[in-house]
Scaffold this motif. Structure first.
Motif, PDB file in Angstrom:
ATOM      1  N   ARG A 264       0.831  -1.209   0.000  1.00  0.00           N
ATOM      2  CA  ARG A 264       0.000   0.000   0.000  1.00  0.00           C
ATOM      3  C   ARG A 264       0.864   1.257   0.000  1.00  0.00           C
ATOM      4  O   ARG A 264       0.525   2.264  -0.634  1.00  0.00           O
ATOM      5  CB  ARG A 264      -0.940   0.009   1.215  1.00  0.00           C
ATOM      6  CG  ARG A 264      -1.886   1.199   1.217  1.00  0.00           C
ATOM      7  CD  ARG A 264      -2.812   1.185   2.405  1.00  0.00           C
ATOM      8  NE  ARG A 264      -2.100   1.350   3.664  1.00  0.00           N
ATOM      9  CZ  ARG A 264      -2.707   1.517   4.843  1.00  0.00           C
ATOM     10  NH1 ARG A 264      -4.033   1.512   4.888  1.00  0.00           N
ATOM     11  NH2 ARG A 264      -2.014   1.670   5.936  1.00  0.00           N
TER      12      ARG A 264
ATOM     13  N   PRO B  63      -1.174   4.350  -7.162  1.00  0.00           N
ATOM     14  CA  PRO B  63      -2.608   4.064  -7.186  1.00  0.00           C
ATOM     15  C   PRO B  63      -2.971   3.188  -8.382  1.00  0.00           C
ATOM     16  O   PRO B  63      -2.537   3.427  -9.498  1.00  0.00           O
ATOM     17  CB  PRO B  63      -3.241   5.463  -7.307  1.00  0.00           C
ATOM     18  CG  PRO B  63      -2.237   6.376  -6.683  1.00  0.00           C
ATOM     19  CD  PRO B  63      -0.887   5.803  -7.040  1.00  0.00           C
TER      20      PRO B  63
ATOM     21  N   GLY C 101      -7.813   0.625   1.560  1.00  0.00           N
ATOM     22  CA  GLY C 101      -7.244   0.983   0.269  1.00  0.00           C
ATOM     23  C   GLY C 101      -6.702  -0.185  -0.527  1.00  0.00           C
ATOM     24  O   GLY C 101      -6.202   0.012  -1.633  1.00  0.00           O
TER      25      GLY C 101
ATOM     26  N   LYS D 268      -4.338  -1.800  -5.281  1.00  0.00           N
ATOM     27  CA  LYS D 268      -4.408  -0.575  -4.487  1.00  0.00           C
ATOM     28  C   LYS D 268      -5.491   0.315  -5.084  1.00  0.00           C
ATOM     29  O   LYS D 268      -5.354   0.810  -6.205  1.00  0.00           O
ATOM     30  CB  LYS D 268      -3.067   0.151  -4.480  1.00  0.00           C
ATOM     31  CG  LYS D 268      -3.061   1.412  -3.619  1.00  0.00           C
ATOM     32  CD  LYS D 268      -1.682   2.048  -3.560  1.00  0.00           C
ATOM     33  CE  LYS D 268      -1.687   3.330  -2.736  1.00  0.00           C
ATOM     34  NZ  LYS D 268      -0.346   3.935  -2.636  1.00  0.00           N
ATOM     35  N   THR D 269      -6.563   0.499  -4.355  1.00  0.00           N
ATOM     36  CA  THR D 269      -7.737   1.203  -4.886  1.00  0.00           C
ATOM     37  C   THR D 269      -7.851   2.638  -4.396  1.00  0.00           C
ATOM     38  O   THR D 269      -8.851   3.301  -4.667  1.00  0.00           O
ATOM     39  CB  THR D 269      -9.010   0.446  -4.493  1.00  0.00           C
ATOM     40  OG1 THR D 269      -9.071   0.335  -3.054  1.00  0.00           O
ATOM     41  CG2 THR D 269      -9.026  -0.950  -5.099  1.00  0.00           C
ATOM     42  N   THR D 270      -6.857   3.106  -3.690  1.00  0.00           N
ATOM     43  CA  THR D 270      -6.918   4.460  -3.141  1.00  0.00           C
ATOM     44  C   THR D 270      -5.761   5.306  -3.662  1.00  0.00           C
ATOM     45  O   THR D 270      -4.713   4.786  -4.031  1.00  0.00           O
ATOM     46  CB  THR D 270      -6.858   4.415  -1.594  1.00  0.00           C
ATOM     47  OG1 THR D 270      -6.911   5.736  -1.068  1.00  0.00           O
ATOM     48  CG2 THR D 270      -5.566   3.761  -1.130  1.00  0.00           C
ATOM     49  N   SER D 271      -5.971   6.597  -3.687  1.00  0.00           N
ATOM     50  CA  SER D 271      -4.904   7.538  -4.024  1.00  0.00           C
ATOM     51  C   SER D 271      -4.441   8.310  -2.787  1.00  0.00           C
ATOM     52  O   SER D 271      -3.622   9.223  -2.897  1.00  0.00           O
ATOM     53  CB  SER D 271      -5.380   8.517  -5.109  1.00  0.00           C
ATOM     54  OG  SER D 271      -6.538   9.213  -4.684  1.00  0.00           O
ATOM     55  N   ASP D 272      -4.963   7.931  -1.622  1.00  0.00           N
ATOM     56  CA  ASP D 272      -4.561   8.577  -0.374  1.00  0.00           C
ATOM     57  C   ASP D 272      -3.119   8.217  -0.032  1.00  0.00           C
ATOM     58  O   ASP D 272      -2.615   7.165  -0.408  1.00  0.00           O
ATOM     59  CB  ASP D 272      -5.478   8.153   0.777  1.00  0.00           C
ATOM     60  CG  ASP D 272      -6.907   8.623   0.586  1.00  0.00           C
ATOM     61  OD1 ASP D 272      -7.112   9.554  -0.214  1.00  0.00           O
ATOM     62  OD2 ASP D 272      -7.815   8.042   1.218  1.00  0.00           O
TER      63      ASP D 272
END
Length: 493
Positions: A358, A363, A390, A413-417
């Motif tokens: 992560r 992303p 994420g 990884k599904t988040t851009s955080d």
């Protein structure tokens, strides 16, 4: 416009077929129409009819997917030849253009049985109603028409079976025009470990390495990382598909070998991909040198799980011990210092690997790795114990060895955080009645209550001990008690 195509798969690694097709489709931005939910398809059968927008899309899949033997323009299917002929007539608009002047040949193949030669001739002649007027050319035809007969598997292990047994009793028959042979399957021989310049006793077999590379979406311009690179099996295939590869391992001897040129680089040169191996470094992944995250497009690895080589991390088994005074005073300056290591339990390693991914993945990047599990104990909840915010499981394929198996897990990884680097201070699982600190409540799956996830003991926990005990239920119970788990109810019957 969606057109139906018949896919014929190699008769192995059943559960890997759909994930590989979906991954390659994502890589090439190919839209696929599945007739049914992909997760519920009967992958035990080698035939699958899929809808694609163009013939070129079908060719791209056949040239990249390792498990595809051939792709055909689909004309008909049926449990009898009468049913097959009826559906083929309904799809006449697909094949009528070849009737007048196109040279052709017929092929009749079978699954789960052998077709006698005299009946192959009868099958070909039964299609005479199609009135093909072109030349019959067995060597270099313009089109090849293929018939596939699928019979039931009698499951007669350990008995002698007549080669024509089951002939004429069909599960289903398929018919179509050959578009492309699965050229990617030749790579299995190219990357055969036995032909490799450098390999070890834990080197991954060629076919699986290629499947893993496809799961990472390896392609030109991508940057792939293997944190347990060992002898480099996944590095070669990922680099062959065009990706740049960075590798590390806590034991540099596996990467180097005994020659002056590192073993991985020698094998990479054998495949012509040495220029795509960026670097190889020796370090503990839990004490890595990365100064920033979101570097890699994919992380692919086969973590050591203790059967042939145990996982290690820096540290002392007994943190209270220190080097003896005699060693400190008598040590010669020219002798290399080898830092102490301690075992790295698989469940802790897997959880840490997801947290590392992560932090280090861009992303949309993918983590692809193998997770060994005990067959009778495995539950879907096992994977949820690995996940964090994420990160989402998009593929889970089992390679079954009987009492145990290894699962090829693909996590996206599904988040851009932005997330801070993991601390790798995970604690071991404790009894289900206690509160587990292994996975924080904020890190559990959104679909499963945190209390359920934190109390669950996955099938890959203490896998090494279970493996060497032969997965015997009574002995496995003792192992769990020794590990501090006081209730044998966690064992599944």
């Amino acid at each position: 416009m969606i057109t139906d195509y018949l896919f014929v798969f190699a008769q192995k690694h059943d559960e890997f077929r759909v994930p590989e097709v979906l991954s390659v489709a994502e890589l090439y931005d190919i839209k696929i129409a599945f007739y049914g939910i992909p997760a519920e398809l009967d992958v035990s059968r080698p035939f699958m009819v899929l809808g694609l927008e163009s013939e070129e899309d079908a060719k791209k899949l056949a040239r990249k997917c390792i498990l595809i033997k051939s792709v055909h323009e689909f004309y008909g299917r049926g449990k009898t030849y009468e049913d097959l002929f009826a559906q083929t007539q309904q799809n006449g608009h697909r094949w009528a253009k070849y009737v007048q002047e196109t040279s052709f040949k017929f092929k009749v193949e079978a699954y789960n049985h052998s077709i006698p030669q005299y009946r192959q001739k009868e099958v070909v002649e039964s299609f005479a109603w199609m009135d093909f007027l072109g030349e019959i050319n067995m060597r270099n035809p313009e089109i090849t028409l293929c018939v596939f007969e699928e019979c039931e598997d009698p499951d007669k292990h350990g008995t002698t079976r007549h080669k024509h047994e089951g002939d004429g009793s069909f599960v289903e028959i398929f018919f179509g025009r050959l578009i492309e042979e699965g050229s990617a399957r030749k790579l299995v021989q190219t990357f055969d470990v036995k032909k490799r310049t450098y390999y070890g006793n834990t080197s991954m077999e060629a076919e699986i390495s290629l499947l893993m590379a496809n799961q990472t979406l390896a392609s030109p311009g991508k940057l792939v990382y293997d944190p347990f690179i060992g002898t480099g099996s996944m590095a070669y295939t990922s680099a062959y598909f065009g990706a740049y590869v960075y590798g590390s391992d806590i034991d540099g001897r596996q990467m180097r070998g005994k020659d002056k040129t590192p073993g991985i680089m020698r094998a990479a040169a054998q495949y012509g991909v040495q220029q795509r191996i960026i670097d190889l470094c020796t370090f503990d992944v839990t004490r890595n040198p990365w100064r920033c995250g979101e570097l890699f497009d994919a992380i692919v690895t086969d973590p050591p799980y203790g059967v042939r080589a145990g996982a290690k991390r820096l540290g002392r088994k007994n943190p209270l011990t220190r080097p003896s005074q005699q060693y400190a005073t008598n040590r010669q300056d020219d002798q290399p210092y080898i830092p102490p290591t301690k075992p790295y339990e698989l469940s802790a390693l897997a959880t840490d690997l997801v947290l590392l991914a992560r932090h280090m993945l861009k992303p949309g990047g993918r983590l692809v790795f193998f997770l060994p599990t005990v067959t009778d104990e495995y539950a879907e909840l096992d994977l949820q114990t690995l996940l964090c915010v994420g990160m989402e499981v998009i593929a889970n394929s089992l390679q079954d060895f009987g009492s145990w198996g290894r699962r090829l897990i693909t996590i996206k990884k599904t988040t851009s955080d932005k997330f801070p680097p993991p601390t790798f201070d995970t604690m071991p699982f404790i009894a289900a009645t206690e509160t587990s600190a292994h996975i924080p409540a904020t890190e559990t799956s959104a679909h499963i209550p945190a209390t359920e996830t934190s109390a669950h003991i996955p099938a890959h926990k203490d896998f090494r001990e279970k493996y060497f005990q032969g997965f015997k239920k009574g002995e496995m119970t003792d192992i769990l008690h020794v590990a501090g788990k006081h209730s044998p109810d966690v064992l599944r019957s």
